[in-house]
Design an enzyme around this catalytic site. Structure first.
Site: not given
Ligand code: TXD
Length: 318
Positions: A14, A120-121, A12, A176, A152
């Site tokens: 990130v 992931t959060n 996705g 966090h 930041r």
């Molecule tokens: O500081 C930090 N740690 C953070 C955390 C900063 C920014 C984002 N933060 C967290 O990272 C956010 O709260 C989310 O829990 C994750 C990912 O954020 P992102 O913005 O990249 O989310 P997206 O764009 O929704 O991408 C998540 C992807 C998406 O493409 C889904 O199809 C995929 O995860 N997904 C999976 N991939 C593989 N396997 C499984 N099971 C799966 N489930 C969902």
């Protein structure tokens, strides 16, 4: 010699931004996986097509098959779902815990020697879950939050003073989220503590903005959350590990007595090298900051407890 290898789970916002950022460092081949068919393949191909212009000289592949993460030195986990309207915190915790559980099982199956960087959060609790589920040494499971929170803070300091961000260093500890603990005493401009340069009210304002920085971006974007700075933060951590650079960075790690805290994953300064978290660096904290760090750790512990209860209910239900 074969290149090193970094796997990114979840392609996705990130995940994909991290893949590109890491690829541009030219230190490891990149494999991105996602549930969505075709999406990681499409993004990987698009990135590869930028290589002639960007100087990328490693391979970037996208896949829906976990077998392809085999042999990874690092696995960055960004898979998860965001909180949707009407979804409770517990619902989100349960869904993401389920996803992370499955992802970690696949890491164990295909890349058992990797170092896991959790993104992931809710970050600190998902890092704890990955540690528990993988059975890896604690040095090999860490979470990204403090690097993002401190860059930041650095930005806000540089903007306030109108100086180059390169001259600014800052440290943010704790979990966090709202309970994070920015440390002005350990934040400097060319070695000069910011407390000597900026009035207290302005520092307090920047601390508050740092705490809410994720929300500020969410409010502007309307859909989704920040990803450029998060990706840069993950890439910095991955670089320090892959190249054994021993950078001192705030990361989410398991504490066993350091800072007077135990059995909890929380952000503290660590040295990152090829073994992962090679050392937790303890610095003296003011009684006030020490109390804030303790409260932040308590907050993480209570979510760890919520997670345990949710899994117990699941087990009881069958
Ligand atoms: O500081 C930090 N740690 C953070 C955390 C900063 C920014 C984002 N933060 C967290 O990272 C956010 O709260 C989310 O829990 C994750 C990912 O954020 P992102 O913005 O990249 O989310 P997206 O764009 O929704 O991408 C998540 C992807 C998406 O493409 C889904 O199809 C995929 O995860 N997904 C999976 N991939 C593989 N396997 C499984 N099971 C799966 N489930 C969902």
């Amino acid at each position: 010699m074969a290149n090193m290898k970094a796997a990114i789970i979840g392609a996705g916002n990130v995940g994909a931004s991290t893949a590109l950022k890491l690829a541009e460092l030219n230190i490891a081949d990149i494999v991105m996986t996602d549930l969505v068919e075709g999406m990681p393949q499409g993004k990987a191909l698009d990135m590869m097509e930028s290589a002639p212009l960007s100087g990328i000289d490693v391979s970037i592949t996208g896949t829906n098959d976990y077998k392809e993460i085999a042999g990874s030195d690092i696995v960055v986990i960004t898979a998860g779902v965001p909180r949707k309207p009407g979804m409770s915190r517990d619902d989100l915790l349960k869904i993401n815990a389920h996803i992370i559980g499955e992802v970690v099982d696949d890491v164990l199956r295909h890349a058992p020697d990797a170092i896991i960087i959790m993104v992931t959060n809710p970050l600190d609790v998902m890092t704890y879950l990955a540690y528990q589920r993988s059975g890896f040494d604690k040095r090999r499971v860490l979470g990204m939050a403090g690097v993002l929170d401190s860059v930041r803070f650095r930005c806000f300091i540089a903007m306030e003073l109108g100086v180059s961000v390169k001259e600014v260093s800052a440290m943010v500890l704790g979990g966090h989220g709202d309970s994070m603990v920015p440390l002005p005493d350990y934040s400097t401009v060319s070695g000069i503590p910011i407390v000597e340069l900026i009035p207290k009210e302005a520092i307090d304002r920047m601390i508050s903005r740092t705490r809410k920085a994720g929300g500020e971006i969410v409010a502007l974007l309307k859909t989704g959350s920040a990803y450029y700075a998060p990706a840069a933060a993950v890439a910095a951590m991955a670089e320090s590990i892959l190249l054994d650079q021993k950078q001192l960075l705030p990361c989410c790690t398991k504490l066993d007595g350091e800072y007077g805290l135990s059995h909890v994953f929380v952000g503290v300064p660590v040295i990152l090298g090829k073994e992962g978290v090679e050392k937790v660096v303890e610095v003296p904290l003011s009684p006030e900051d020490s109390e804030k760090l303790k409260q932040s750790a308590e907050h993480v512990k209570s979510t760890m407890e919520d997670l345990r209860k949710l899994s117990d209910t699941d087990r009881a239900e069958g």
